[in-house]
Write a protein that holds these residues in place. Sequence first.
Motif, PDB file in Angstrom:
ATOM      1  N   LEU A   1      -2.971  -5.318   6.088  1.00 28.32           N
ATOM      2  CA  LEU A   1      -4.258  -4.627   6.076  1.00 28.32           C
ATOM      3  C   LEU A   1      -4.797  -4.448   7.496  1.00 28.32           C
ATOM      4  O   LEU A   1      -4.496  -5.252   8.390  1.00 28.32           O
ATOM      5  CB  LEU A   1      -5.270  -5.418   5.245  1.00 28.32           C
ATOM      6  CG  LEU A   1      -4.945  -5.529   3.745  1.00 28.32           C
ATOM      7  CD1 LEU A   1      -5.780  -6.619   3.104  1.00 28.32           C
ATOM      8  CD2 LEU A   1      -5.182  -4.204   3.057  1.00 28.32           C
TER       9      LEU A   1
ATOM     10  N   CYS B   1      -0.399  -0.269  -4.651  1.00 29.67           N
ATOM     11  CA  CYS B   1      -1.742   0.301  -4.820  1.00 29.67           C
ATOM     12  C   CYS B   1      -1.944   1.407  -3.797  1.00 29.67           C
ATOM     13  O   CYS B   1      -1.463   1.311  -2.668  1.00 29.67           O
ATOM     14  CB  CYS B   1      -2.791  -0.797  -4.643  1.00 29.67           C
ATOM     15  SG  CYS B   1      -4.464  -0.276  -5.039  1.00 29.67           S
ATOM     16  N   ASN B   2      -2.670   2.459  -4.189  1.00 23.91           N
ATOM     17  CA  ASN B   2      -2.887   3.583  -3.278  1.00 23.91           C
ATOM     18  C   ASN B   2      -4.196   3.473  -2.498  1.00 23.91           C
ATOM     19  O   ASN B   2      -4.601   4.426  -1.842  1.00 23.91           O
ATOM     20  CB  ASN B   2      -2.836   4.916  -4.029  1.00 23.91           C
ATOM     21  CG  ASN B   2      -3.966   5.057  -5.029  1.00 23.91           C
ATOM     22  OD1 ASN B   2      -4.783   4.157  -5.201  1.00 23.91           O
ATOM     23  ND2 ASN B   2      -4.014   6.196  -5.706  1.00 23.91           N
ATOM     24  N   THR B   3      -4.849   2.333  -2.553  1.00 24.88           N
ATOM     25  CA  THR B   3      -6.035   2.114  -1.731  1.00 24.88           C
ATOM     26  C   THR B   3      -6.016   0.703  -1.170  1.00 24.88           C
ATOM     27  O   THR B   3      -5.814  -0.270  -1.909  1.00 24.88           O
ATOM     28  CB  THR B   3      -7.342   2.351  -2.521  1.00 24.88           C
ATOM     29  OG1 THR B   3      -8.457   1.869  -1.749  1.00 24.88           O
ATOM     30  CG2 THR B   3      -7.335   1.627  -3.844  1.00 24.88           C
ATOM     31  N   THR B   4      -6.208   0.598   0.120  1.00 30.97           N
ATOM     32  CA  THR B   4      -6.163  -0.715   0.772  1.00 30.97           C
ATOM     33  C   THR B   4      -7.362  -1.578   0.387  1.00 30.97           C
ATOM     34  O   THR B   4      -7.274  -2.809   0.422  1.00 30.97           O
ATOM     35  CB  THR B   4      -6.133  -0.545   2.306  1.00 30.97           C
ATOM     36  OG1 THR B   4      -7.198   0.316   2.714  1.00 30.97           O
ATOM     37  CG2 THR B   4      -4.812   0.032   2.754  1.00 30.97           C
TER      38      THR B   4
ATOM     39  N   GLU C   1       3.332   1.934   3.119  1.00 31.45           N
ATOM     40  CA  GLU C   1       2.948   1.762   4.517  1.00 31.45           C
ATOM     41  C   GLU C   1       3.851   0.698   5.144  1.00 31.45           C
ATOM     42  O   GLU C   1       3.950  -0.421   4.634  1.00 31.45           O
ATOM     43  CB  GLU C   1       1.483   1.337   4.622  1.00 31.45           C
ATOM     44  CG  GLU C   1       1.010   1.167   6.043  1.00 31.45           C
ATOM     45  CD  GLU C   1      -0.492   1.177   6.177  1.00 31.45           C
ATOM     46  OE1 GLU C   1      -0.988   1.516   7.261  1.00 31.45           O
ATOM     47  OE2 GLU C   1      -1.169   0.852   5.188  1.00 31.45           O
TER      48      GLU C   1
ATOM     49  N   LEU D   1      -6.467  -3.842  -2.317  1.00 32.39           N
ATOM     50  CA  LEU D   1      -5.558  -4.904  -1.876  1.00 32.39           C
ATOM     51  C   LEU D   1      -6.308  -6.063  -1.231  1.00 32.39           C
ATOM     52  O   LEU D   1      -5.865  -7.211  -1.309  1.00 32.39           O
ATOM     53  CB  LEU D   1      -4.523  -4.341  -0.898  1.00 32.39           C
ATOM     54  CG  LEU D   1      -3.518  -3.347  -1.475  1.00 32.39           C
ATOM     55  CD1 LEU D   1      -2.540  -2.892  -0.398  1.00 32.39           C
ATOM     56  CD2 LEU D   1      -2.766  -3.943  -2.655  1.00 32.39           C
TER      57      LEU D   1
ATOM     58  N   HIS E   1       0.849  -1.191   0.000  1.00 34.55           N
ATOM     59  CA  HIS E   1       0.000   0.000   0.000  1.00 34.55           C
ATOM     60  C   HIS E   1       0.881   1.236   0.000  1.00 34.55           C
ATOM     61  O   HIS E   1       1.779   1.386   0.836  1.00 34.55           O
ATOM     62  CB  HIS E   1      -0.911   0.012   1.232  1.00 34.55           C
ATOM     63  CG  HIS E   1      -1.669   1.290   1.405  1.00 34.55           C
ATOM     64  ND1 HIS E   1      -1.703   1.995   2.581  1.00 34.55           N
ATOM     65  CD2 HIS E   1      -2.419   2.005   0.524  1.00 34.55           C
ATOM     66  CE1 HIS E   1      -2.431   3.081   2.435  1.00 34.55           C
ATOM     67  NE2 HIS E   1      -2.886   3.108   1.205  1.00 34.55           N
TER      68      HIS E   1
END
Length: 298
Positions: free
Chosen positions: A239, A220-223, A199, A226, A190
């Motif tokens: 997560l 990816c810029n959104t969890t 992160e 993911l 992330h």
Amino acid sequence: MDSLSGIQAFVLVAETRSFSAAGRLLGVSSSAMGKSVARMEQRLGVRLFHRSTRSITLTAEGAQFLERCRRILAEIAAAELELADSRAAPRGKLRISLPLVSGLMLPVLTDFMHHYPDIALDVDFTDRLVDIVEEGFDAVVRTGEPADSRLMSRRLGRFRLMLVAAPDYLLRRGLPQTPQDLLNHACLQHKFPSSGRFEPWPLRHLPDEAPLELPATMICNTTEALVQVAQAGLGIACLPDFMVREPLRRGALQQVLAQHTEHQGAFRIVWPSSKYLAPKLRVFIDFLSERLFPTEGA
């Protein structure tokens, strides 16, 4: 009362950078504004403004005094509004900034809108560290403790980060036994949109050990994306527990390296301390406190 009118005059001059503009707002002449500020400077024994033929700027003492004066005026406005609105129903526009975890926030927001149809939400989803006061937000939800003395906050609930993967991925690639094993796995990373940084994964390591530089099979810029990629069996993801609670219950995901991870975080709602706590803001704070993490007495 002369001191109070002087404070109001000083704040208006500081905000407009003009005696004439401030005077128009109060319905008095620019010379009257200048004399009011001069009397205050004489009483305080300090210069509040640097004056020239082209500009008016605050001195260091003036900037410090301005913050206190704004609080005084805000408290007076709050007292008046509290009496006037004590019986008023919550209504109006509420400008809020929320983290990029819409799966957590949206169900509560839609429920709030059903309960308070007269409140219009202006929502900004971002991980950017916004300036609540300067950007005019009524409230923001973020992790961590606010460091700004101008702000007040309430904890909404705790969460922790965990490493998860789909069972079929672990059958194909093997179950990692130590953090070093992750170097040979597909890691789904992330990246924070505002900073471009990954992160950090909450892996325990000795004080003299450097953090592992994990591979990035996907960035990816959104969890929320993911979660889907991890359930598809394409790698291991880090997560928050509230996002994977249901996939873990269904067996679509499995926690890995639990004994090697350690994390504790908290969401807080933050709002300007000098801002009158209007009914619309008060019910929003209470609603999120009760509904966002209902199993925790935050």
